[in-house]
Design an enzyme around this catalytic site. Structure first.
Site, PDB file in Angstrom:
ATOM      1  CE1 TYR A 194      -3.927   2.327   0.858  1.00 55.01           C
ATOM      2  CE2 TYR A 194      -2.185   3.520   2.004  1.00 55.01           C
ATOM      3  CZ  TYR A 194      -3.458   3.475   1.470  1.00 55.01           C
ATOM      4  OH  TYR A 194      -4.264   4.582   1.530  1.00 55.01           O
TER       5      TYR A 194
ATOM      6  CB  CYS B 188     -14.017  40.653  45.561  1.00 57.92           C
ATOM      7  SG  CYS B 188     -13.279  39.019  45.723  1.00 57.92           S
TER       8      CYS B 188
ATOM      9  CE  LYS C 111     -23.918   9.382  25.344  1.00 58.49           C
ATOM     10  NZ  LYS C 111     -22.565   9.931  25.602  1.00 58.49           N
TER      11      LYS C 111
END
Length: 668
Positions: A37, A427, A115
């Site tokens: 390949y 703050c 899932k």
């Protein structure tokens, strides 16, 4: 080799290599050795370098990466990528089944699928060619990551049939790839990824596509964006179609005749999941028939025809080393458990939420305790309970401080509240968190000005309030770490563009207590300018539908502060828009608009408007924009490639417009 011979050979090599890639990465049945390949691929690369005009989008050479992207463009999905509702036990699944039966009767079946714990993506094909891939994003708009998705070899770049469609799938990193990646990072003294899902998401959001190409990602396709232009009548038929087209689907799926078979499937995979070569975090259960899916419809966020069963939370024991305090945007002081690092549900956990002082007392948590920590899916880890029997006597009681850990101001507990709160408007922690909120997507949406940059600017005293953002200069920004010339210019453009936002974005960004996005829009529509809102009384505010006394008190108190009025003056001086630019709310009874009181469904691809723009304009005229067609639908607007919703509208005899007609009506 002459041009004609070369062209024919290039096409043959492309077809051959695409077939070999399909056999290897999709069918898992390679027909040639890797070395052969690679030899053929090198030959193709050499030919395409010699004859660059022969490079096509579906060539295997386009998978290898190498492109350096400037940024990720936004992409609107042709149909929304909805999130799923969750089930955590048998009772939840039976309740889901009961609701389905109430809506469609007893004659239906389910499809159960694993899932996959990865990154949801959408792939767009035109005439069988892969042209675009995007992240899920907010479900409507995602980010274009086409170049990185091309590097996943199991994604076909040319289908086996010349179809035009959008498909959805889950890109993931196999366990073997994850281990190799983390081993390489450790060898380079780099921080390893916490889990395969984070690694996959990080890989696909790289601007250098070579990085994505090197990560050996994979994908399973699980559905079609809009199956209306296919012959599939069900989800299972849709998956079979994806197989025929050359996509990689998960073969562990199963068609279930009833909820008992679903429960059996779920129980089996609770046991078998550790043996898989990839991570799963649950089972997805879907009603099979597309027609019944349409009948069931959806909520604003989730389909009613599908649910995700999340595997039981994993619980582990570790030591609670310390308790740290953080101050949020609204001044709430939150305790966080600092733990001995421990693996929970596939993630290394070092911190867990303790919520508030009452919870610490209720669970009798001490510093130094052995504690049980639980985490399920994406849920933030939490301390479940203490193993008091393992105490040694060296554990230390924890007491919430009387003064803010950031600014030393005295903390207060407001009436009916559990939380301790710092009410000092100066703050530093609140200012920093407020700045981060101000630039966020749903507020002023200043791209490039994220949490890290804001924190850096705040640390360097370049910004102390939101007005300072509009005073930033090129010289100040270029001096920051990791800020190049291009990034600085893009950021300055984004800051400048945000000045033109409509009032509701600014109002939400200012962080007025109890005022969320919807309330900010309502107040902006009613008062039109921030100056009018500054002068509003409690009575005027509570006279507005959906504005209650608590919110009205909060708005009046906010604008009574001199520092707030000074901030508004500074923003105005810097050119920030203080007026509402959107449409006025419609009184349906008095409106002469065609849309007032009607239910409208949008389907297909719109050219002149985005789906969100069309929805906003139609709703501004008093209509309700729904996600599915039913007998209650008054109008369907069908763009290009409209599918099953258009078919159903025609069957029900509902009025159908094209986009041109919609735009014409909107412009009246």
């Amino acid at each position: 080799m002459d041009l004609k011979t070369a062209e024919a050979h290039v096409r043959d090599l492309q077809n051959l290599l695409n077939q070999y890639s399909y056999e290897y990465h999709v069918l898992d049945k390679p027909s040639i050795p890797d070395a052969e390949y690679d030899t053929l691929l090198r030959e193709l690369i050499e030919l395409e370098e010699k004859f660059p005009e022969m490079v096509t989008p579906d060539s295997p050479t386009q998978r290898v990466g190498g492109t350096i992207l400037e940024m990720f463009e936004k992409v609107e999905h042709t149909s929304p990528m909805l999130s799923l509702g969750n089930a955590f036990n048998e009772a939840d699944l039976r309740d889901f089944d009961r609701k389905v039966r109430q809506a469609v009767g007893d004659n239906f079946s389910y499809v159960c699928e694993l899932k996959i714990d990865g990154l949801a993506v959408s792939l767009r094909y035109e005439d069988g060619i892969f042209v675009r891939g995007a992240t899920r994003g907010d479900g409507t708009v995602g980010e274009d990551i086409t170049a990185n998705l091309r590097t996943i070899k199991s994604i076909p770049i040319r289908l086996r049939e010349p179809m035009t469609l959008e498909v959805r799938g889950e890109a993931f990193m196999p366990k073997k790839s994850f281990e190799a990646l983390n081993n390489a990072k450790l060898e380079r003294d780099e921080e390893p990824f916490a889990n395969p899902r984070n690694a996959a998401a990080g890989s696909l959001r790289q601007l250098d596509t070579r990085i994505a190409a090197s990560r050996n990602l994979d994908i399973f396709l699980y559905g079609i964006g809009d199956a209306g232009n296919t012959n599939a009548a069900s989800h299972s038929e849709g998956l079979d179609l994806l197989d025929r087209l050359g996509f990689k689907t998960n073969k562990e799926r199963k068609k279930c005749a009833n909820i008992e078979e679903v429960l059996e499937y779920v129980e089996g995979w609770v046991e078998k999941r550790p043996n898989l070569p990839y991570d799963i975090d649950g089972i997805v259960i879907k009603v099979d028939s597309y027609e019944q899916q349409e009948q069931l419809g959806r909520t604003a966020k989730s389909p009613r025809w599908a649910i995700a069963f999340k595997f039981p939370a994993e619980e582990v024991v570790t030591k609670l080393k310390n308790i740290e305090l953080s101050v949020g945007r609204t001044g709430v002081v939150t305790p966080t458990a600092i733990l001995e690092p421990v693996k929970v549900a596939g993630t290394t956990v070092q911190r867990a939420s303790l919520h508030n002082e009452d919870l610490i007392r209720e669970k009798d948590i001490k510093i130094g305790d052995q504690v049980v920590v639980k985490k399920a899916g994406d849920i933030i880890p939490e301390v479940v309970n203490v193993l008091a029997e393992l105490r040694t006597g060296e554990e230390v009681d924890f007491h919430m401080p009387t003064h803010c850990p950031e600014c030393e101001s005295e903390l207060v507990r407001l009436e009916d509240e559990v939380a301790l709160r710092c009410i000092n408007p100066k703050c530093p922690a609140q200012i920093r968190e407020g700045l981060i909120h101000f630039v966020s997507r749903n507020a002023m949406n200043i791209e490039g000005l994220g949490e890290k940059v804001i924190s850096q600017l705040f640390r360097e005293n370049l910004i102390v309030d939101v007005a300072d953002i509009y005073k930033l200069s090129f010289e100040q920004l270029i001096a920051l770490e990791r800020m190049g010339e291009k990034s600085v210019n893009n950021l300055l453009r984004a800051i400048e563009a945000s000045k033109n936002n409509s009032l509701e974005r600014l109002l939400f960004g200012l962080g007025i207590r109890h005022v969320g996005e919807k309330a900010a829009r309502i107040l902006s529509q009613d008062f039109q300018t921030i100056h009018s809102l500054q002068e509003a009384s409690r009575e005027q505010l509570t006279a507005i539908n959906e504005i209650g006394e608590k919110m009205a008190d909060s708005v009046v108190t906010f604008f009574e502060m001199e520092e707030v009025n000074e901030l508004i003056r500074e923003l105005e001086a810097r050119g920030v828009n203080l007026t509402y630019k959107g449409p006025k709310p419609v009184n349906i009874e008095q409106s002469d608009s065609f849309f007032a009181g009607k239910t409208v469904v949008l389907t297909g691809k719109l050219e002149q408007l985005t789906r969100n723009e069309a929805k906003e304009k139609i709703e501004a005229l008093g209509a309700n924009v729904a996600g599915s067609v039913s007998k209650k639908t008054d109008l369907v607007v069908a763009g290009e490639e409209a599918g099953s919703k258009l078919t159903k509208a025609e069957q029900l005899g509902i009025e159908v417009w094209d986009e041109a007609r919609l735009v014409e009506e909107l412009n009246k």
